[in-house]
Design a protein around this motif. Structure first.
Motif, mmCIF file in Angstrom:
data_model
loop_
_atom_site.group_PDB
_atom_site.id
_atom_site.type_symbol
_atom_site.label_atom_id
_atom_site.label_comp_id
_atom_site.label_asym_id
_atom_site.label_seq_id
_atom_site.Cartn_x
_atom_site.Cartn_y
_atom_site.Cartn_z
ATOM 1 N N ASN A 64 -20.338 -30.502 -86.890
ATOM 2 C CA ASN A 64 -19.211 -31.310 -86.406
ATOM 3 C C ASN A 64 -19.153 -31.221 -84.879
ATOM 4 O O ASN A 64 -18.811 -30.179 -84.324
ATOM 5 C CB ASN A 64 -17.906 -30.794 -87.037
ATOM 6 C CG ASN A 64 -16.714 -31.669 -86.691
ATOM 7 O OD1 ASN A 64 -16.732 -32.434 -85.723
ATOM 8 N ND2 ASN A 64 -15.665 -31.568 -87.488
ATOM 9 N N GLN A 65 -19.462 -32.315 -84.204
ATOM 10 C CA GLN A 65 -19.523 -32.301 -82.750
ATOM 11 C C GLN A 65 -18.173 -32.002 -82.135
ATOM 12 O O GLN A 65 -18.080 -31.319 -81.104
ATOM 13 C CB GLN A 65 -20.051 -33.644 -82.242
ATOM 14 C CG GLN A 65 -20.324 -33.677 -80.745
ATOM 15 C CD GLN A 65 -21.370 -32.661 -80.319
ATOM 16 O OE1 GLN A 65 -22.363 -32.452 -81.014
ATOM 17 N NE2 GLN A 65 -21.157 -32.016 -79.179
ATOM 18 N N ASN A 66 -17.105 -32.496 -82.745
ATOM 19 C CA ASN A 66 -15.763 -32.250 -82.201
ATOM 20 C C ASN A 66 -15.414 -30.765 -82.241
ATOM 21 O O ASN A 66 -14.813 -30.229 -81.295
ATOM 22 C CB ASN A 66 -14.722 -33.053 -82.972
ATOM 23 C CG ASN A 66 -14.849 -34.541 -82.749
ATOM 24 O OD1 ASN A 66 -15.309 -34.979 -81.686
ATOM 25 N ND2 ASN A 66 -14.451 -35.335 -83.731
ATOM 26 N N PHE A 67 -15.773 -30.105 -83.330
ATOM 27 C CA PHE A 67 -15.477 -28.679 -83.460
ATOM 28 C C PHE A 67 -16.287 -27.856 -82.460
ATOM 29 O O PHE A 67 -15.752 -26.956 -81.802
ATOM 30 C CB PHE A 67 -15.777 -28.221 -84.891
ATOM 31 C CG PHE A 67 -15.514 -26.767 -85.139
ATOM 32 C CD1 PHE A 67 -14.223 -26.256 -85.069
ATOM 33 C CD2 PHE A 67 -16.556 -25.899 -85.436
ATOM 34 C CE1 PHE A 67 -13.973 -24.906 -85.295
ATOM 35 C CE2 PHE A 67 -16.316 -24.558 -85.669
ATOM 36 C CZ PHE A 67 -15.025 -24.064 -85.595
ATOM 37 N N THR A 69 -17.535 -28.929 -79.660
ATOM 38 C CA THR A 69 -17.005 -29.242 -78.328
ATOM 39 C C THR A 69 -15.724 -28.474 -78.052
ATOM 40 O O THR A 69 -15.493 -28.011 -76.928
ATOM 41 C CB THR A 69 -16.747 -30.750 -78.203
ATOM 42 O OG1 THR A 69 -17.974 -31.458 -78.429
ATOM 43 C CG2 THR A 69 -16.220 -31.107 -76.812
ATOM 44 N N SER A 70 -14.879 -28.322 -79.072
ATOM 45 C CA SER A 70 -13.627 -27.585 -78.886
ATOM 46 C C SER A 70 -13.898 -26.115 -78.572
ATOM 47 O O SER A 70 -13.206 -25.512 -77.747
ATOM 48 C CB SER A 70 -12.750 -27.711 -80.132
ATOM 49 O OG SER A 70 -13.293 -26.991 -81.231
ATOM 50 N N ARG A 73 -15.039 -26.006 -75.033
ATOM 51 C CA ARG A 73 -13.882 -26.224 -74.152
ATOM 52 C C ARG A 73 -13.080 -24.942 -73.986
ATOM 53 O O ARG A 73 -12.621 -24.613 -72.888
ATOM 54 C CB ARG A 73 -13.001 -27.328 -74.730
ATOM 55 C CG ARG A 73 -11.814 -27.711 -73.856
ATOM 56 C CD ARG A 73 -10.973 -28.790 -74.514
ATOM 57 N NE ARG A 73 -11.696 -30.048 -74.603
ATOM 58 C CZ ARG A 73 -12.066 -30.630 -75.748
ATOM 59 N NH1 ARG A 73 -11.780 -30.049 -76.907
ATOM 60 N NH2 ARG A 73 -12.704 -31.770 -75.751
ATOM 61 N N ALA A 243 -6.804 -34.599 -78.430
ATOM 62 C CA ALA A 243 -7.065 -35.140 -79.755
ATOM 63 C C ALA A 243 -6.656 -34.133 -80.820
ATOM 64 O O ALA A 243 -6.269 -32.997 -80.519
ATOM 65 C CB ALA A 243 -8.546 -35.499 -79.890
ATOM 66 N N GLU A 245 -8.491 -32.506 -82.750
ATOM 67 C CA GLU A 245 -9.420 -31.389 -82.814
ATOM 68 C C GLU A 245 -9.715 -30.862 -81.413
ATOM 69 O O GLU A 245 -10.840 -30.467 -81.095
ATOM 70 C CB GLU A 245 -10.715 -31.821 -83.510
ATOM 71 C CG GLU A 245 -10.499 -32.306 -84.940
ATOM 72 C CD GLU A 245 -11.765 -32.836 -85.584
ATOM 73 O OE1 GLU A 245 -12.824 -32.204 -85.400
ATOM 74 O OE2 GLU A 245 -11.696 -33.873 -86.255
ATOM 75 N N TYR A 246 -8.690 -30.803 -80.586
ATOM 76 C CA TYR A 246 -8.863 -30.422 -79.182
ATOM 77 C C TYR A 246 -9.263 -28.965 -79.028
ATOM 78 O O TYR A 246 -10.046 -28.605 -78.154
ATOM 79 C CB TYR A 246 -7.560 -30.695 -78.429
ATOM 80 C CG TYR A 246 -7.675 -30.574 -76.930
ATOM 81 C CD1 TYR A 246 -8.330 -31.552 -76.188
ATOM 82 C CD2 TYR A 246 -7.108 -29.503 -76.245
ATOM 83 C CE1 TYR A 246 -8.423 -31.465 -74.812
ATOM 84 C CE2 TYR A 246 -7.199 -29.404 -74.867
ATOM 85 C CZ TYR A 246 -7.860 -30.392 -74.158
ATOM 86 O OH TYR A 246 -7.966 -30.292 -72.798
ATOM 87 N N SER A 251 -8.468 -27.926 -84.876
ATOM 88 C CA SER A 251 -9.422 -28.538 -85.794
ATOM 89 C C SER A 251 -9.257 -27.982 -87.206
ATOM 90 O O SER A 251 -9.225 -28.741 -88.185
ATOM 91 C CB SER A 251 -10.846 -28.291 -85.288
ATOM 92 O OG SER A 251 -11.797 -28.857 -86.169
#
Length: 294
Positions: A64-67, A69-70, A73, A243, A245-246, A251
């Motif tokens: 999961n790219q969002n996870f 990335t979080s 971050r 977002a 999932e920030y 997330s």
């Protein structure tokens, strides 16, 4: 008190609560992370059952790219925010424990006071200083020709970092002060007899001896960084840059309570815990390596 059962009787109430609120939830999260929910029928009306999924949830979480990335971050957030916070806490502790400090008790209480404010309340208070039209800071900067959007996609992470730093600097300061107070006074007297000034005492006596307290605050801060949730969650309705999932915790929350994917949420929670352990062990290892090289 010579009885072998007396200590267990005294520890019993704590152990019951600890096992029920910490150990059992951890075991359940690990168990859920290896399961997935299967629904029968178009809308699941004919039945729902949990089946063993192996490492499927972990593979999906890591893909999961969002996870991912979080997590990246939050690592960036921690590198900057934790460094600034620990340096500020150390400087405040050294200043308040210096011989020339006036009213140290008052200032210790004043610097610690933000920690006593719940994170939700602190975020709401700071949001009024971030929203254009309500913030005197934004209005003042506009008068001198500076346009700042504290809740913009590029700056909201550092606005959150400001809230966290304001809240926890005083807390970490007290931990460091407690370590400073444990330093024997004979060391200071011997250093002054040898002609050491304030800078030399800080460098050669205080900083080396407060290393355990510094490591404790750093490890606590690393764990707290990966658990960041309340501040971005509250600012989400005010900022387009946050977002669902920030952060890693946001997330996991989204998958658990918005997407109804408990297995995926549990897998993400386990990955967050393992990441915190690895980063904390890495920080401890670097500290021990630098100490051996001295």
């Amino acid at each position: 008190m010579r009885s072998r059962t007396a200590p267990w009787l005294l520890l019993g109430p704590f152990l019951v609560v600890f096992i029920g609120t910490v150990i059992v939830p951890i075991c359940m999260a690990i168990g859920y992370s290896f399961t997935r929910v299967e629904r029968s029928g178009l809308l699941g009306e004919t039945g729902v059952k949990s089946v063993f999924a192996g490492f499927e949830n972990y593979a999906a979480a890591l893909a999961n790219q969002n996870f991912i990335t979080s997590i990246g971050r939050m690592i960036l957030f921690g590198v900057v925010q934790v460094t600034v916070m620990i340096v500020a806490a150390t400087l405040l502790a050294l200043l308040l424990e210096s011989v020339s400090a006036r009213w140290p008790g008052f200032f210790r209480a004043a610097y610690f006071m933000p920690y006593g404010i719940p994170g939700v309340i602190a975020t709401i208070l700071w949001s009024f200083l971030y929203i254009p039209g309500l913030s005197p800071i934004v209005d003042t900067l506009r008068l001198v020709g500076i346009e700042v959007d504290f809740l913009g996609p590029e700056t909201v992470l550092w606005s959150i970092a400001n809230i966290v730093t304001w809240t926890y600097t005083g807390y970490n300061m007290l931990i460091i002060i407690a370590q400073l107070k444990s330093i024997p006074g004979d060391l200071y007297e011997a250093a002054r007899i040898d002609g050491a000034g304030s800078a030399s005492i800080i460098r050669h006596i205080q900083l080396p001896l407060i290393r355990p307290a510094l490591m404790l605050t750093i490890i606590f801060s690393i764990i707290g960084t990966l658990q960041l949730f309340a501040e971005p969650r509250l600012l989400q309705s005010m900022s387009s840059g946050i977002a669902s999932e920030y952060t890693p915790n946001m997330s996991a929350y989204a998958y658990a309570f918005q997407y109804n994917m408990i297995g995926m949420a549990a897998a993400q929670a386990v990955i967050i815990a393992v990441s915190a352990f690895i980063l904390s062990a890495l920080a401890l290892g670097i500290s021990q390596w630098t100490e051996r090289r001295r």
